[in-house]
Design a protein around this motif. Structure first.
Motif, PDB file in Angstrom:
ATOM      1  N   HIS A  99      34.192  25.710  26.498  1.00  0.00           N
ATOM      2  CA  HIS A  99      34.322  24.498  27.291  1.00  0.00           C
ATOM      3  C   HIS A  99      35.312  24.674  28.439  1.00  0.00           C
ATOM      4  O   HIS A  99      35.354  23.853  29.355  1.00  0.00           O
ATOM      5  N   LYS A 100      36.107  25.757  28.403  1.00  0.00           N
ATOM      6  CA  LYS A 100      37.110  25.988  29.440  1.00  0.00           C
ATOM      7  C   LYS A 100      36.772  27.184  30.330  1.00  0.00           C
ATOM      8  O   LYS A 100      37.063  27.169  31.533  1.00  0.00           O
ATOM      9  N   PHE A 101      36.176  28.245  29.733  1.00  0.00           N
ATOM     10  CA  PHE A 101      35.953  29.481  30.478  1.00  0.00           C
ATOM     11  C   PHE A 101      34.465  29.845  30.466  1.00  0.00           C
ATOM     12  O   PHE A 101      33.833  29.860  29.407  1.00  0.00           O
ATOM     13  N   ASP A 102      33.953  30.158  31.647  1.00  0.00           N
ATOM     14  CA  ASP A 102      32.546  30.530  31.767  1.00  0.00           C
ATOM     15  C   ASP A 102      32.303  31.994  31.415  1.00  0.00           C
ATOM     16  O   ASP A 102      31.213  32.356  30.976  1.00  0.00           O
ATOM     17  N   SER A 103      33.300  32.836  31.652  1.00  0.00           N
ATOM     18  CA  SER A 103      33.155  34.275  31.477  1.00  0.00           C
ATOM     19  C   SER A 103      34.538  34.890  31.388  1.00  0.00           C
ATOM     20  O   SER A 103      35.562  34.212  31.627  1.00  0.00           O
ATOM     21  N   ILE A 104      34.583  36.181  31.064  1.00  0.00           N
ATOM     22  CA  ILE A 104      35.878  36.844  31.014  1.00  0.00           C
ATOM     23  C   ILE A 104      36.484  36.939  32.408  1.00  0.00           C
ATOM     24  O   ILE A 104      37.709  36.883  32.576  1.00  0.00           O
ATOM     25  N   GLU A 105      35.639  37.053  33.429  1.00  0.00           N
ATOM     26  CA  GLU A 105      36.149  37.061  34.800  1.00  0.00           C
ATOM     27  C   GLU A 105      36.836  35.737  35.119  1.00  0.00           C
ATOM     28  O   GLU A 105      37.900  35.712  35.752  1.00  0.00           O
ATOM     29  N   HIS A 106      36.229  34.638  34.666  1.00  0.00           N
ATOM     30  CA  HIS A 106      36.817  33.312  34.883  1.00  0.00           C
ATOM     31  C   HIS A 106      38.138  33.192  34.127  1.00  0.00           C
ATOM     32  O   HIS A 106      39.139  32.681  34.668  1.00  0.00           O
ATOM     33  N   TYR A 107      38.173  33.659  32.887  1.00  0.00           N
ATOM     34  CA  TYR A 107      39.400  33.597  32.085  1.00  0.00           C
ATOM     35  C   TYR A 107      40.526  34.400  32.742  1.00  0.00           C
ATOM     36  O   TYR A 107      41.655  33.912  32.889  1.00  0.00           O
ATOM     37  N   TYR A 108      40.232  35.629  33.165  1.00  0.00           N
ATOM     38  CA  TYR A 108      41.256  36.466  33.791  1.00  0.00           C
ATOM     39  C   TYR A 108      41.723  35.864  35.114  1.00  0.00           C
ATOM     40  O   TYR A 108      42.899  35.995  35.483  1.00  0.00           O
ATOM     41  N   ALA A 109      40.829  35.205  35.830  1.00  0.00           N
ATOM     42  CA  ALA A 109      41.226  34.539  37.067  1.00  0.00           C
ATOM     43  C   ALA A 109      42.162  33.370  36.780  1.00  0.00           C
ATOM     44  O   ALA A 109      43.156  33.152  37.488  1.00  0.00           O
ATOM     45  N   GLU A 110      41.871  32.605  35.722  1.00  0.00           N
ATOM     46  CA  GLU A 110      42.684  31.444  35.381  1.00  0.00           C
ATOM     47  C   GLU A 110      44.064  31.832  34.880  1.00  0.00           C
ATOM     48  O   GLU A 110      45.022  31.070  35.024  1.00  0.00           O
ATOM     49  N   MET A 111      44.209  33.001  34.277  1.00  0.00           N
ATOM     50  CA  MET A 111      45.507  33.408  33.737  1.00  0.00           C
ATOM     51  C   MET A 111      46.385  34.078  34.794  1.00  0.00           C
ATOM     52  O   MET A 111      47.546  34.390  34.522  1.00  0.00           O
ATOM     53  N   ALA A 163      48.318  34.657  38.576  1.00  0.00           N
ATOM     54  CA  ALA A 163      48.922  33.986  39.725  1.00  0.00           C
ATOM     55  C   ALA A 163      48.107  34.211  40.989  1.00  0.00           C
ATOM     56  O   ALA A 163      48.118  33.376  41.896  1.00  0.00           O
ATOM     57  N   MET A 164      47.391  35.332  41.065  1.00  0.00           N
ATOM     58  CA  MET A 164      46.533  35.607  42.216  1.00  0.00           C
ATOM     59  C   MET A 164      45.061  35.522  41.842  1.00  0.00           C
ATOM     60  O   MET A 164      44.208  36.120  42.490  1.00  0.00           O
ATOM     61  N   GLY A 165      44.749  34.767  40.799  1.00  0.00           N
ATOM     62  CA  GLY A 165      43.382  34.696  40.304  1.00  0.00           C
ATOM     63  C   GLY A 165      42.397  34.017  41.231  1.00  0.00           C
ATOM     64  O   GLY A 165      41.190  34.213  41.098  1.00  0.00           O
ATOM     65  N   ASP A 166      42.892  33.213  42.162  1.00  0.00           N
ATOM     66  CA  ASP A 166      41.998  32.551  43.115  1.00  0.00           C
ATOM     67  C   ASP A 166      42.178  33.113  44.518  1.00  0.00           C
ATOM     68  O   ASP A 166      41.722  32.514  45.493  1.00  0.00           O
ATOM     69  N   ARG A 167      42.832  34.254  44.624  1.00  0.00           N
ATOM     70  CA  ARG A 167      43.067  34.858  45.941  1.00  0.00           C
ATOM     71  C   ARG A 167      41.835  35.643  46.384  1.00  0.00           C
ATOM     72  O   ARG A 167      41.268  36.413  45.608  1.00  0.00           O
ATOM     73  N   VAL A 168      41.420  35.430  47.625  1.00  0.00           N
ATOM     74  CA  VAL A 168      40.342  36.198  48.242  1.00  0.00           C
ATOM     75  C   VAL A 168      40.960  36.926  49.426  1.00  0.00           C
ATOM     76  O   VAL A 168      41.329  36.294  50.424  1.00  0.00           O
ATOM     77  N   ARG A 169      41.110  38.234  49.286  1.00  0.00           N
ATOM     78  CA  ARG A 169      41.831  39.007  50.287  1.00  0.00           C
ATOM     79  C   ARG A 169      41.209  38.833  51.675  1.00  0.00           C
ATOM     80  O   ARG A 169      40.007  38.973  51.852  1.00  0.00           O
ATOM     81  N   GLY A 209      45.372  31.622  48.063  1.00  0.00           N
ATOM     82  CA  GLY A 209      45.351  30.972  46.756  1.00  0.00           C
ATOM     83  C   GLY A 209      46.718  30.493  46.324  1.00  0.00           C
ATOM     84  O   GLY A 209      47.645  30.335  47.132  1.00  0.00           O
ATOM     85  N   ARG A 210      46.879  30.284  45.031  1.00  0.00           N
ATOM     86  CA  ARG A 210      48.091  29.650  44.507  1.00  0.00           C
ATOM     87  C   ARG A 210      49.331  30.532  44.599  1.00  0.00           C
ATOM     88  O   ARG A 210      50.451  30.021  44.469  1.00  0.00           O
ATOM     89  N   ILE A 211      49.195  31.849  44.784  1.00  0.00           N
ATOM     90  CA  ILE A 211      50.384  32.689  44.922  1.00  0.00           C
ATOM     91  C   ILE A 211      51.199  32.239  46.136  1.00  0.00           C
ATOM     92  O   ILE A 211      52.420  32.417  46.183  1.00  0.00           O
ATOM     93  N   ALA A 212      50.532  31.611  47.116  1.00  0.00           N
ATOM     94  CA  ALA A 212      51.233  31.110  48.302  1.00  0.00           C
ATOM     95  C   ALA A 212      52.062  29.869  48.001  1.00  0.00           C
ATOM     96  O   ALA A 212      52.884  29.457  48.824  1.00  0.00           O
TER      97      ALA A 212
END
Length: 517
Positions: free
Chosen positions: A418-430, A432-438, A443-446
């Motif tokens: 109910h929280k994570f769609d995939s392991i990629e989603h889980y690792y992104a959520e955990m 600090a740069m999980g939502d960063r697109v170079r 993302g939130r690191i900023a």
């Protein structure tokens, strides 16, 4: 809360025996691989010596050639070994084996030796042209944004002393020959040996207090979170920093390097408070919301209680090791300007754990050991809850998991579907740069609003150095995000939660990383 009743699935003897084999074989194979990498230079040298002996039989020469060639191939292909000593020793070993083999086997053997050398060179060079050699491509050093005057001042006092300056990229003293342990060669040794010779760490007297969790998923039945306080001699000193400490993936306040930090903090007249992750160490989970690395609400609950205790003028810092470091960095990034901390320190944890999915060496060589610890210390208490949600098949898959990624896919992603769609989603959520697109979105690191130190070794064999910057990224790209509060302290050597010091490192414990924090 009392421990839940033991989970007793109805597996047959054959399934249980096969499961035991599934658990032990990856660990034994990883042990053999690590030993082979450690002994390869010695074995290759011994094979060359045998091939140079006169009167060696053709059969013996063939065996020595095959073994020596295999060792040379390992030295050429292993990214960690090449990073440590370059490809020259592997190339030299390959040439020496081929030449000695040709001498020992005569004319007919020269063609075979030339073919062998060509094959070895092709195997060794393939990672270079395929782009899979995991070399950082930048030197170690302390990287920060010089435009942030406060951060520049902190780094200058840390690296250069009072009133000194340390330009971005200044090498850290650990990489000096006289500081690190010279005979611990490579990230594998610098990781394994400290855990062998440092033992359980120093004795620390804890006083436990409980707080309620603040995770909305817990609903009307919050979990009880254990905070273990370690006070300095004479009691808490309001004029000294108070440290909130987050332990590793399967530890607790009894974890050796966590105790090492707490003891050193106490020696500096500071109080250290370890938050035991829910269900870990000697705590239990009452509900169905088990531990996972993307949860920052428990850290927030502890930080806000401690902020009330020290008051607005008190100094509060969070220090996390390995998985705890990942959580600290993620928490600081997600909290933004609402962060109750004054500082954050991430020791040995990544900023973008999505890069772990491409780190095959770590998955093959080191994750089997971590998976075994997870089964024994984390999952052992929660089989019944996992079984209720995933069934006996899900439990069996976890029991047979050979690496951490498999445990994460089943025990965390599938369990929390109910929280994570995939392991990629889980690792992104955990992360600090999980939502960063170079190149597109920081993302939130900023959003990091307090100084955040990230201490990492570029030869870390468990968490890839790419988790510091993202694939193709550079340290400067990260430290210039947002207000420039992120500091990357990257040593060229040190291993994972290792950094052994001097000729008698067992006397130093984890002094380097604890002192840096």
């Amino acid at each position: 809360a009392p421990a839940s009743p033991p989970y007793d699935p109805s597996y047959s003897f054959f399934i249980s025996a096969a499961t035991a084999a599934y658990q032990q074989f990856p660990v034994l194979l990883s042990t053999a691989r690590l030993l082979a990498l450690l002994l390869c230079p010695l074995i290759a040298a011994a094979c060359i010596f045998l091939l140079l002996l006169r009167g060696l039989s053709v059969r013996a020469a063939g065996v020595a050639t095959a073994v020596g060639a295999a060792c040379a191939a390992l030295l050429l292909c292993d990214s960690m070994y090449v990073y440590e000593v370059t490809f020259v020793p592997g190339f030299a070993a390959a040439c020496a084996v081929a030449a000695a083999s040709a001498r020992a086997t005569g004319g007919a053997g020269r063609v075979a030796s030339a073919s062998l050398l060509a094959a070895l060179l092709a195997a060794g060079l393939r990672p270079w042209w395929a782009g899979t050699h995991d070399s950082p491509g930048y030197p170690g050093g302390v990287y920060y944004h010089g435009g942030n005057v406060r951060v520049a001042s902190i780094v200058g006092r840390w690296i250069g002393g009072a009133g000194a300056a340390a330009p971005p990229g200044t090498p850290l003293d650990y990489d000096d020959t006289g500081v690190r342990t010279a005979y611990a060669i490579g990230g594998d040794m610098r990781t394994a040996l400290p855990f062998l010779w440092n033992g359980d760490g120093p004795a620390v007297d804890y006083e436990r207090r409980w707080i309620a969790s603040a995770d909305p998923d817990d609903g009307d039945a919050p979990e009880a979170l254990a905070l273990d306080f370690a006070f300095p001699q004479g009691g808490h000193r309001p004029d000294r920093p108070l440290y909130l400490v987050l332990h590793g993936i399967s530890g607790g306040s009894d974890e050796p390097f966590t105790r090492d930090f707490c003891a050193r903090a106490n020696a500096a007249n500071s109080t250290a408070v370890v938050i035991n992750a829910r269900g870990l160490h000697d705590t239990h989970v009452r509900g169905k919301n088990l531990f996972h690395g993307a949860r920052v609400e428990d850290t927030d609950a502890a930080a806000r209680v401690l902020r009330e205790l020290v008051g607005p003028a008190g100094m509060l810092a969070a220090v996390g090791f390995s998985m705890g470091g990942i959580v600290v960095a993620n928490y600081v990034a997600r909290s933004g300007t609402d962060c109750p901390l004054d500082f954050g320190v991430d020791v040995g944890g990544g900023l973008d754990m999505r890069e772990q999915l491409n780190f095959e060496r770590g998955r093959r060589l080191w994750q089997p050991f971590v998976a075994e610890g997870l089964r024994e210390k984390v999952l052992a208490k929660t089989w019944r809850r996992i079984g209720d949600r995933l069934g006996e098949d899900g439990v069996l898959q976890l029991l047979r998991a050979a690496d951490v990624q498999t445990i994460d896919r089943i025990g965390i992603v599938a369990y929390n579907s109910h929280k994570f769609d995939s392991i990629e989603h889980y690792y992104a959520e955990m992360s600090a740069m999980g939502d960063r697109v170079r190149g597109k979105n920081d993302g939130r690191i900023a959003d990091v609003a307090v100084p955040l130190l990230v201490l990492h070794a570029l030869d870390d064999p468990l968490i890839t150095h790419r988790s510091m910057t993202g694939r193709g990224g550079r340290p400067g790209d990260v430290v210039r995000t947002g207000m420039g509060n992120v500091v990357l302290a990257l040593t060229e050597s040190g291993g994972h939660i290792g950094w052994p010091l001097g000729n008698t490192p067992w006397k130093e414990g984890w002094k380097y990383m604890s002192g840096a924090a």
